[in-house]
Design a protein around this motif. Sequence first.
Motif, PDB file in Angstrom:
ATOM      1  N   ILE A 248     -40.655 102.060 128.891  1.00 28.67           N
ATOM      2  CA  ILE A 248     -39.271 101.433 130.183  1.00 28.67           C
ATOM      3  C   ILE A 248     -39.651  99.640 129.953  1.00 28.67           C
ATOM      4  CG2 ILE A 248     -39.160 103.130 131.359  1.00 28.67           C
ATOM      5  CD1 ILE A 248     -40.066 102.665 133.739  1.00 28.67           C
ATOM      6  N   CYS A 249     -38.716  99.659 130.636  1.00 33.61           N
ATOM      7  CA  CYS A 249     -39.491  97.960 131.154  1.00 33.61           C
ATOM      8  C   CYS A 249     -41.177  97.849 131.854  1.00 33.61           C
ATOM      9  CB  CYS A 249     -38.414  97.619 131.671  1.00 33.61           C
ATOM     10  SG  CYS A 249     -38.619  96.066 132.606  1.00 33.61           S
ATOM     11  N   ASN A 250     -41.839  97.486 131.446  1.00 33.66           N
ATOM     12  CA  ASN A 250     -43.071  97.375 132.120  1.00 33.66           C
ATOM     13  C   ASN A 250     -42.957  96.763 133.484  1.00 33.66           C
ATOM     14  OD1 ASN A 250     -44.310  98.577 130.083  1.00 33.66           O
ATOM     15  ND2 ASN A 250     -43.720  97.411 128.510  1.00 33.66           N
ATOM     16  N   HIS A 251     -41.747  95.948 134.149  1.00 30.15           N
ATOM     17  CA  HIS A 251     -41.907  95.293 134.820  1.00 30.15           C
ATOM     18  C   HIS A 251     -43.179  94.656 135.476  1.00 30.15           C
ATOM     19  CE1 HIS A 251     -38.191  96.892 135.856  1.00 30.15           C
ATOM     20  NE2 HIS A 251     -38.450  98.123 135.688  1.00 30.15           N
ATOM     21  N   CYS A 252     -43.800  93.065 134.578  1.00 28.33           N
ATOM     22  CA  CYS A 252     -44.888  92.214 134.203  1.00 28.33           C
ATOM     23  C   CYS A 252     -45.104  91.814 135.671  1.00 28.33           C
ATOM     24  CB  CYS A 252     -44.930  91.901 132.903  1.00 28.33           C
ATOM     25  SG  CYS A 252     -44.731  92.784 131.668  1.00 28.33           S
ATOM     26  N   LEU A 253     -46.652  91.628 135.878  1.00 29.14           N
ATOM     27  CA  LEU A 253     -46.813  90.694 136.742  1.00 29.14           C
ATOM     28  C   LEU A 253     -46.178  89.068 136.468  1.00 29.14           C
ATOM     29  CD1 LEU A 253     -49.841  92.080 138.031  1.00 29.14           C
ATOM     30  CD2 LEU A 253     -47.881  92.448 138.884  1.00 29.14           C
ATOM     31  N   ASN A 254     -46.440  89.183 135.238  1.00 25.87           N
ATOM     32  CA  ASN A 254     -46.491  87.845 134.178  1.00 25.87           C
ATOM     33  C   ASN A 254     -44.655  87.788 133.420  1.00 25.87           C
ATOM     34  OD1 ASN A 254     -46.582  84.915 134.035  1.00 25.87           O
ATOM     35  ND2 ASN A 254     -48.531  85.553 131.996  1.00 25.87           N
ATOM     36  N   PRO A 255     -43.908  87.815 133.638  1.00 25.31           N
ATOM     37  CA  PRO A 255     -42.734  88.683 132.294  1.00 25.31           C
ATOM     38  C   PRO A 255     -42.316  87.134 132.156  1.00 25.31           C
ATOM     39  CG  PRO A 255     -41.961  88.308 135.203  1.00 25.31           C
ATOM     40  CD  PRO A 255     -43.490  88.183 135.261  1.00 25.31           C
ATOM     41  N   ALA A 256     -42.363  87.457 131.011  1.00 24.87           N
ATOM     42  CA  ALA A 256     -42.073  86.275 129.629  1.00 24.87           C
ATOM     43  C   ALA A 256     -40.130  85.901 129.806  1.00 24.87           C
ATOM     44  CB  ALA A 256     -42.576  86.796 128.192  1.00 24.87           C
ATOM     45  N   CYS A 257     -39.895  86.840 130.058  1.00 26.67           N
ATOM     46  CA  CYS A 257     -38.225  86.953 129.962  1.00 26.67           C
ATOM     47  C   CYS A 257     -37.569  86.171 131.104  1.00 26.67           C
ATOM     48  CB  CYS A 257     -37.494  88.563 130.479  1.00 26.67           C
ATOM     49  SG  CYS A 257     -38.243  89.193 131.906  1.00 26.67           S
ATOM     50  N   ALA A 258     -38.169  86.388 132.666  1.00 27.55           N
ATOM     51  CA  ALA A 258     -37.796  85.158 133.334  1.00 27.55           C
ATOM     52  C   ALA A 258     -38.342  84.054 133.505  1.00 27.55           C
ATOM     53  CB  ALA A 258     -38.536  85.732 135.082  1.00 27.55           C
ATOM     54  N   ALA A 259     -39.822  83.919 132.407  1.00 30.68           N
ATOM     55  CA  ALA A 259     -40.164  82.260 132.518  1.00 30.68           C
ATOM     56  C   ALA A 259     -39.183  81.454 130.941  1.00 30.68           C
ATOM     57  CB  ALA A 259     -41.456  82.525 131.768  1.00 30.68           C
ATOM     58  N   SER A 260     -38.029  82.495 130.312  1.00 30.42           N
ATOM     59  CA  SER A 260     -37.663  81.793 129.606  1.00 30.42           C
ATOM     60  C   SER A 260     -36.726  81.834 129.780  1.00 30.42           C
ATOM     61  CB  SER A 260     -37.927  82.993 128.338  1.00 30.42           C
ATOM     62  OG  SER A 260     -36.891  84.256 128.396  1.00 30.42           O
ATOM     63  N   CYS A 261     -35.759  81.904 130.731  1.00 25.26           N
ATOM     64  CA  CYS A 261     -34.526  81.550 131.263  1.00 25.26           C
ATOM     65  C   CYS A 261     -34.359  80.798 131.492  1.00 25.26           C
ATOM     66  CB  CYS A 261     -34.444  82.806 131.908  1.00 25.26           C
ATOM     67  SG  CYS A 261     -32.688  83.061 132.966  1.00 25.26           S
ATOM     68  N   PRO A 262     -33.119  79.871 130.982  1.00 23.76           N
ATOM     69  CA  PRO A 262     -33.155  78.655 131.363  1.00 23.76           C
ATOM     70  C   PRO A 262     -31.908  78.718 132.986  1.00 23.76           C
ATOM     71  CG  PRO A 262     -32.766  78.699 129.082  1.00 23.76           C
ATOM     72  CD  PRO A 262     -32.805  80.135 130.020  1.00 23.76           C
ATOM     73  N   SER A 263     -31.598  79.733 133.141  1.00 21.09           N
ATOM     74  CA  SER A 263     -30.622  79.783 134.512  1.00 21.09           C
ATOM     75  C   SER A 263     -31.546  80.846 135.663  1.00 21.09           C
ATOM     76  CB  SER A 263     -29.282  80.309 133.897  1.00 21.09           C
ATOM     77  OG  SER A 263     -28.667  80.171 132.836  1.00 21.09           O
ATOM     78  N   ARG A 264     -32.146  80.676 135.531  1.00 19.68           N
ATOM     79  CA  ARG A 264     -33.026  81.579 136.541  1.00 19.68           C
ATOM     80  C   ARG A 264     -32.142  82.928 137.115  1.00 19.68           C
ATOM     81  NH1 ARG A 264     -34.624  77.194 140.485  1.00 19.68           N
ATOM     82  NH2 ARG A 264     -35.711  79.092 141.374  1.00 19.68           N
ATOM     83  N   ALA A 265     -31.738  83.374 135.715  1.00 16.16           N
ATOM     84  CA  ALA A 265     -30.869  84.379 136.173  1.00 16.16           C
ATOM     85  C   ALA A 265     -32.396  86.406 136.444  1.00 16.16           C
ATOM     86  CB  ALA A 265     -30.162  84.592 135.170  1.00 16.16           C
ATOM     87  N   ILE A 266     -33.414  86.044 135.889  1.00 15.99           N
ATOM     88  CA  ILE A 266     -34.174  86.725 136.449  1.00 15.99           C
ATOM     89  C   ILE A 266     -35.365  86.778 136.750  1.00 15.99           C
ATOM     90  CG2 ILE A 266     -35.506  88.671 134.625  1.00 15.99           C
ATOM     91  CD1 ILE A 266     -34.310  88.031 132.118  1.00 15.99           C
ATOM     92  N   TYR A 267     -35.349  87.683 137.954  1.00 14.57           N
ATOM     93  CA  TYR A 267     -36.645  87.319 138.916  1.00 14.57           C
ATOM     94  C   TYR A 267     -37.080  88.057 138.989  1.00 14.57           C
ATOM     95  CZ  TYR A 267     -32.881  89.544 141.457  1.00 14.57           C
ATOM     96  OH  TYR A 267     -32.045  90.127 142.393  1.00 14.57           O
ATOM     97  N   LYS A 268     -38.026  88.335 140.032  1.00 17.42           N
ATOM     98  CA  LYS A 268     -38.928  89.145 140.487  1.00 17.42           C
ATOM     99  C   LYS A 268     -39.260  89.797 141.724  1.00 17.42           C
ATOM    100  CE  LYS A 268     -43.615  91.143 139.238  1.00 17.42           C
ATOM    101  NZ  LYS A 268     -43.110  92.431 138.880  1.00 17.42           N
ATOM    102  N   ARG A 269     -38.773  91.496 142.085  1.00 15.94           N
ATOM    103  CA  ARG A 269     -38.331  91.274 143.784  1.00 15.94           C
ATOM    104  C   ARG A 269     -39.965  91.107 144.334  1.00 15.94           C
ATOM    105  NH1 ARG A 269     -33.873  95.285 145.015  1.00 15.94           N
ATOM    106  NH2 ARG A 269     -35.616  97.005 145.024  1.00 15.94           N
ATOM    107  N   GLY A 270     -39.815  89.876 145.621  1.00 17.12           N
ATOM    108  CA  GLY A 270     -40.929  90.246 146.091  1.00 17.12           C
ATOM    109  C   GLY A 270     -41.738  91.580 146.976  1.00 17.12           C
TER     110      GLY A 270
END
Length: 483
Positions: free
Chosen positions: A179-201
């Motif tokens: 499944i998605c690993n819901h990483c602590l240092n997600p590359a998907c979130a860091a790469s998104c120019p729109s900042r659409a991907i976020y990690k819930r606190g």
Amino acid sequence: MDVRAQIVMVFNLDKCIGCHTCSISCKNIWTDRKGAEYMWWNNVETKPGVGYPRHWENQERFKGGWVVDGKSLKLKAMGKGPTLLNMFFQPNLPKIEEYYEPFDFDYGNLAGAKAGDDQPTARAFSQISGKPIEEIQGGPNWDDDLSGSQIYAAQDPNLQEKQVIDSYASMFMQYLPRICNHCLNPACAASCPSRAIYKRGEDGIVLVDQEVCKGWRFCTSACPYKKVYFNWDSGKAEKCIFCYPRVEGGQCNACAHSCVGRIRYVGVLLYDADGVEGAALKGDAELVQAHRNLILDPRDPAVRAAAKKNGISERWLDAAEKSPVYTLVKEFGLALPLHPEFRTVPMAYYIPSLSPVLSTWGDTHKLLEHGMIPALETLRVPVGYLASILSGGNREVIEEALKKLIALRVFMRSANLKKESDSAALAEAGLDAAAAKRLYRLFTLASYDERNVIPPQQREEQDPERRKQQGGFGILKKTGRGR
């Protein structure tokens, strides 16, 4: 010490039977719509094999994850400049052929075809273009159970000892659910120019804001596990949401709930967010220990005080104390991260598989010379192969976990046969009788509530500003892409 809470899943590879019930339950609930036909947020791969999408582990081809650049991390795919230059073209994306072109069959023709001399057929057609497909070339589990095939197994980048699949006597196979690993240092979130991907606190689940997503697809390239998909109909990115509507109510994920083999464990881990980037900067062989060092003891008064200061409720702290995930990942060191060398610090862990126990005595068993339970050095699945998948190549970490699993088998077999147990074998593996009985119960007899300890969300207790602030840390803080 910046204490955060993360909801985590552990998979016991020794028990997965490859039935795909988890994948079907996920598919029926979350991706049964136009544009998502090829999305398998949960899938089960046969290993050794090329996986889904094909060759997803080859980061020389797909440029996913992070790499160490001096004393910092950078995305393997591209930095800010190349991101701008490639805004409308992604050179590292998997092609649809590396997933499969989603297809259906023209069943209506069976009942609606005009009268004729030939039996009407239901031809396959593409769900994207609507055109007929003369020959289906792939599917979500196209190489299922073909671990001995030179076409698929030989192309597994983790298989360093190619000779093990050259003869029937040395072939091996295991299943790898993902499944998605819901990483602590997600590359998907860091790469998104729109900042659409976020990690819930509040629980660490990584999500895509569908209102913000512009469909640039940098997230698909950056995710080394290729668990972010592009909906060709809506033009948005989609991914596993860890069944957060269920988790918020204290229920486990659909995949874990439906798992026939009961291989999945869901629970809470507490970790130190200040140490995430430092852990990701370690050398490949040190990454597993760095992961473990991030995880904090929920019984430590200082940890609990820091957690409460960050808004983590008493209910979540109690769940962290009872968490089966903490027991397997931190306390006994049996569960290991999937490809930690990608440096996303994944939050899905795997207990490595063992060779089968012999069910009967007889001359036909080649492994008979090694006893009923094979020794570590005679296991059918090569230690180097498991190390390549689960420990960044560190064989010692794999051997430590396997020794404990073998000692547990030996101890429980003696107990079940009412024979005198060999306490020395347990001690050598770092276990005692009480620990062995705890693990035996967790692996075999544990109830639903023991395998899944999920506290319901108390959102009225959460500070909205704190939730927002907690979404970004480590490398995401530096790039300004945390939410």
